[in-house]
Design a protein around this motif. Structure first.
Motif, short mmCIF file in Angstrom:
data_model
loop_
_atom_site.label_atom_id
_atom_site.label_comp_id
_atom_site.label_asym_id
_atom_site.label_seq_id
_atom_site.Cartn_x
_atom_site.Cartn_y
_atom_site.Cartn_z
N ASN A 1 0.82 -1.20 0.00
CA ASN A 1 0.00 0.00 0.00
C ASN A 1 0.86 1.26 0.00
OD1 ASN A 1 -2.46 1.47 0.14
ND2 ASN A 1 -2.13 1.77 2.34
N GLN A 2 0.38 2.28 -0.72
CA GLN A 2 0.96 3.62 -0.65
C GLN A 2 -0.17 4.52 -0.18
OE1 GLN A 2 2.33 5.21 -4.38
NE2 GLN A 2 3.34 6.99 -3.44
N ALA A 3 -0.23 4.76 1.10
CA ALA A 3 -1.37 5.45 1.70
C ALA A 3 -1.52 6.86 1.17
CB ALA A 3 -1.23 5.48 3.22
N ASP A 4 -0.41 7.55 1.00
CA ASP A 4 -0.43 8.92 0.49
C ASP A 4 0.36 8.97 -0.80
OD1 ASP A 4 -0.25 11.63 -0.05
OD2 ASP A 4 0.15 12.22 2.02
N LYS A 5 -0.33 9.15 -1.94
CA LYS A 5 0.34 9.13 -3.24
C LYS A 5 1.32 10.28 -3.39
CE LYS A 5 -2.13 5.62 -4.57
NZ LYS A 5 -1.54 4.27 -4.67
N ALA A 6 1.26 11.26 -2.50
CA ALA A 6 2.16 12.41 -2.59
C ALA A 6 3.47 12.17 -1.85
CB ALA A 6 1.48 13.66 -2.03
N LEU A 7 3.60 11.03 -1.18
CA LEU A 7 4.82 10.75 -0.40
C LEU A 7 5.50 9.49 -0.91
CD1 LEU A 7 3.51 11.45 3.23
CD2 LEU A 7 4.89 12.97 1.79
N PRO A 8 6.83 9.49 -0.96
CA PRO A 8 7.58 8.29 -1.39
C PRO A 8 7.71 7.28 -0.26
CG PRO A 8 9.12 10.06 -0.92
CD PRO A 8 7.75 10.63 -0.72
N ILE A 9 6.57 6.78 0.18
CA ILE A 9 6.53 5.82 1.28
C ILE A 9 5.54 4.72 0.91
CG2 ILE A 9 5.95 5.44 3.71
CD1 ILE A 9 6.51 8.45 4.18
N MET A 10 5.96 3.48 1.06
CA MET A 10 5.03 2.36 0.87
C MET A 10 5.15 1.40 2.03
SD MET A 10 6.75 -0.15 -2.01
CE MET A 10 5.80 -1.60 -1.51
N THR A 11 4.06 0.70 2.31
CA THR A 11 4.04 -0.29 3.37
C THR A 11 3.78 -1.67 2.79
OG1 THR A 11 1.69 0.11 3.78
CG2 THR A 11 3.27 1.36 5.12
N GLU A 12 4.18 -2.66 3.57
CA GLU A 12 4.11 -4.06 3.12
C GLU A 12 3.71 -4.90 4.33
OE1 GLU A 12 7.61 -5.95 0.89
OE2 GLU A 12 7.97 -6.50 2.98
N GLU A 13 2.72 -5.75 4.15
CA GLU A 13 2.32 -6.70 5.20
C GLU A 13 2.33 -8.09 4.59
OE1 GLU A 13 -1.28 -5.70 7.24
OE2 GLU A 13 -0.85 -3.54 7.18
N ILE A 14 3.12 -8.99 5.18
CA ILE A 14 3.24 -10.35 4.67
C ILE A 14 3.11 -11.33 5.84
CG2 ILE A 14 4.66 -11.98 3.39
CD1 ILE A 14 6.06 -9.67 2.08
N ASN A 15 2.35 -12.39 5.62
CA ASN A 15 2.16 -13.43 6.64
C ASN A 15 2.59 -14.78 6.10
OD1 ASN A 15 -0.54 -11.46 6.93
ND2 ASN A 15 0.65 -11.77 8.79
N PHE A 16 3.40 -15.47 6.91
CA PHE A 16 3.88 -16.81 6.56
C PHE A 16 3.54 -17.78 7.69
CE2 PHE A 16 7.06 -14.10 4.35
CZ PHE A 16 7.02 -14.64 3.07
N LYS A 17 3.64 -19.05 7.38
CA LYS A 17 3.72 -20.12 8.38
C LYS A 17 4.98 -20.92 8.08
CE LYS A 17 -1.17 -20.95 9.48
NZ LYS A 17 -1.03 -20.60 10.90
N SER A 18 5.59 -21.47 9.14
CA SER A 18 6.78 -22.30 8.93
C SER A 18 6.90 -23.30 10.08
CB SER A 18 8.04 -21.43 8.87
OG SER A 18 9.19 -22.25 8.78
N ASN A 19 7.42 -24.47 9.74
CA ASN A 19 7.71 -25.48 10.78
C ASN A 19 9.20 -25.80 10.81
OD1 ASN A 19 8.02 -26.87 8.42
ND2 ASN A 19 6.54 -28.50 8.90
#
Length: 631
Positions: free
Chosen positions: A488-506
């Motif tokens: 996501n880039q919440a504010d298109k006027a700012l060079p900032i993006m966020t990332e949310e990732i979910n994993f599972k691992s054993n």
């Protein structure tokens, strides 16, 4: 008659022997074959500067290709346009001993468009001939003449053509009439020979037996390592325009003149602009509205037709067709702002190139145009070719360099914004929750700013299927199964993006008897270290300064307690800093890591120290906690 035949026979034999002597690969000095894929046996370039608007180049080169890796150098690829012509082409292929294998005909030379994939208007063409041989080594030789009608720049010269190619002999000569002025810039300690030939002056630069330089990690180029010269006319004449390069101010005056009356908008566009900004309260708000309008309604197309390579398409035309090159789109944005009562200036810049040399104005130091908007309280630079860049973010290939601002009074050198390490950030928080069976839920939240936003912005633009594929390709977590992701880039006027990732691992815990081992830096490890290089030749730097902040919290599975936790680590050097901290509390381990790197240019002799610093980071990133069973 018998004597004449004998003399003719001798001439043929002598000619054959000369070719063998000249291009026999066995006679190449050993120091020139070391680390080389090709050797320039002889290069002769002669430029006759005849008048302010005309000149002629005579060029000849012979290159011995040592292996298949050098085949890219087995070609003649000489560009030209409507202001120049190439003729008198000769080309020959020789075998390893210097024996002539093939003499090429003019029909073997292709004459084709040099049009770029992103360019629909371009009059550049190329004379192209590819040499082929299945036996190595072999030698190619070609020569040609080229006439110029209009001179903005002159041929440059460098002692070697590129990495892994050596030079046996190379000479560059410029000859000029007494009424003409030129200037040149050379590498340190390069000798310039100047002689009089009648009423003309000749300048000559040369090299002999220059060994190859291998391509080295993080190299910033060959300019600090080999001899070179750049030459420029002081005055010029091109496509019915005249100007001079004696100062950047005068260079800018020429650009300014090319842009006269170029930013007039059609009445309909003026009406549209006024409607768009009618509710805007500040100049900044107006600029944001108009920049968004530019991005949504135009696209980048290169235009390289004669003076069109330097003069923009009229703003009126861009308003009609909704496309243009960097000059046209920057000029169009300037016209939009002007309609809103906001002053702006065109900027000539070298994208991905060193900043403009303050003491040497010339063509060839820039390849791009952007726009500068000097408001009362701040100055904003606009990249007008991107449909996605936030307003004011010009990218790290345009940042921190001297550029030329075009004003009514001519050119003025200014400096683009500097993005320091803290600006180019990655901030990541990861929560890992172990279940009783040892499997783990992994939740990762990241934020990227400025240059790191630029490096990751593509994820915002591709389809989910491609996003998933890229995550899986770059993921280094053992046994990870991708559950969900979001960019996501919440504010298109700012060079900032966020990332949310979910994993599972054993596979996060490595069992050993009644103990388990846990690598604490799960996400952002340094996975390799470059090898040391003895006698490195080239300067080096990382791409940009940056700072990574990572925090990982581990909620341990029931029945386990922390037996061992590493001590905190601090590393400091001129290349950057690194800290790692380890805390345990209430069956939770919190690991924090901060790495800061500087993009400062370093000399070759510092490289092995840089490797040592990275090796320490590599080792620090492998630290493990030891868990023991309590049940």
């Amino acid at each position: 008659m018998r004597k004449l035949i004998f003399l003719t026979f001798l001439a043929v034999i002598n000619s054959y022997s000369y070719a063998q002597t000249t291009y026999d690969a066995a006679k190449i000095p050993e120091n020139l074959t070391k680390d080389a894929i090709a050797v320039v046996r002889n290069e002769e370039q002669f430029f006759d500067y005849k008048s302010i608007g005309s000149g002629q180049v005579d060029y000849k080169v012979a290159i011995t290709i040592l292996s298949k890796a050098g085949d890219d150098y087995a070609e003649m690829a000489e560009p030209y346009d409507k202001f120049s012509s190439i003729y008198n082409i000769k080309a020959t292929l020789y075998d390893a001993t210097g024996k002539k294998v093939k003499e090429y005909k003019s029909s073997d030379v292709k004459d084709q468009s040099l049009i770029s994939d992103y360019s629909i208007f371009e009059d550049n063409r190329i004379k192209l001939l590819k040499f082929y041989s299945t036996a190595y080594p072999y030698t190619i030789e070609y020569s040609y003449s080229q006439d110029f009608k209009g001179i903005l720049s002159m041929p440059s010269w460098r002692a070697i053509k590129g990495y892994n190619i050596s030079t046996e002999k190379s000479v560059y000569t410029i000859q000029k009439n007494p009424t003409l002025a030129l200037k040149f810039l050379t590498s340190k300690n390069l000798k310039t020979d100047s002689t009089k030939v009648g009423d003309k002056t000749q300048y000559k630069w040369s090299t002999t037996n220059t060994p190859a330089i291998e391509s080295e990690p993080l190299s910033i180029g060959l300019e600090n390592s080999v001899d070179w010269v750049k030459v420029s006319p002081t005055q010029f004449e091109y496509d019915n325009t005249t100007g001079n390069f004696d100062t950047w101010k005068n260079f800018g005056a020429w650009i300014s003149k090319l842009n006269e009356n170029a930013n007039v908008l059609p009445p309909a566009t003026k009406t549209q602009i006024q409607s768009l900004i009618k509710d805007a309260k500040t100049p900044k708000e107006k600029m944001r509205i108009l920049y968004n309008h530019l991005q949504q309604n135009t696209r980048y197309v290169s235009v390289q037709l004669g003076i069109g390579g330097f003069k923009p398409i009229l703003a009126e035309k861009v308003a009609q067709v909704n496309y243009g090159d960097c000059k046209a789109l920057s000029n169009y944005m300037k016209a939009l702002l002007n309609e809103a009562g906001i002053k702006s200036n065109l900027i000539v810049i070298g994208n991905g190139m060193p900043g403009l040399n303050p003491n040497y104005s010339s063509m060839g130091q820039a390849n791009h145009m952007i726009l500068c908007v000097p408001l009362e309280k701040d100055t904003t630079f606009l990249e007008c070719t991107s449909q996605y860049s936030p307003m004011g973010f010009i990218g790290y290939d345009n940042s921190d360099r001297n550029v030329l601002m075009i004003t009514e009074d001519g050119g003025k050198l200014v400096h683009t914004p500097i993005y320091n390490a803290k600006d180019n950030y990655q901030v990541r928080k990861t929560k890992i929750n172990f279940k009783e069976d040892g499997t783990a839920d992994i939740d990762i939240k990241s934020a990227y700013g400025n240059a790191q936003f630029e490096d990751n912005m593509r994820m915002l633009l591709i389809e989910p299927v491609e996003q998933r594929k890229r995550i899986n390709e770059t993921n280094g977590i053992p046994g990870a199964e991708l559950i969900s992701f979001k960019f996501n880039q919440a504010d298109k006027a700012l060079p900032i993006m966020t990332e949310e990732i979910n994993f599972k691992s054993n596979q996060l815990l490595t069992q050993g008897g009644d103990k388990a081992f846990l690598t604490l830096n799960l996400i952002n490890r340094k996975e390799s270290v470059p090898a040391k290089i003895e006698n490195r030749k080239t300067y080096f730097a990382v791409s940009f300064s940056y700072q990574d902040d990572d925090e990982i919290s581990y909620t341990l599975p029931k029945g386990y307690a922390v037996e061992f936790l590493p001590k905190d680590i601090t590393l400091t050097s001129e290349f950057g800093t690194y800290t790692a901290k380890f805390i345990t509390k209430d069956n939770t381990i919190t690991y924090t890591r901060t790495q800061t790197m500087t993009a400062k240019k370093f000399p070759p002799e510092k490289y092995n120290e840089f490797v040592d610093f990275n090796k320490k980071i590599y080792q620090a990133d492998k630290q493990k906690a030891v868990l023991t069973k309590t049940l």
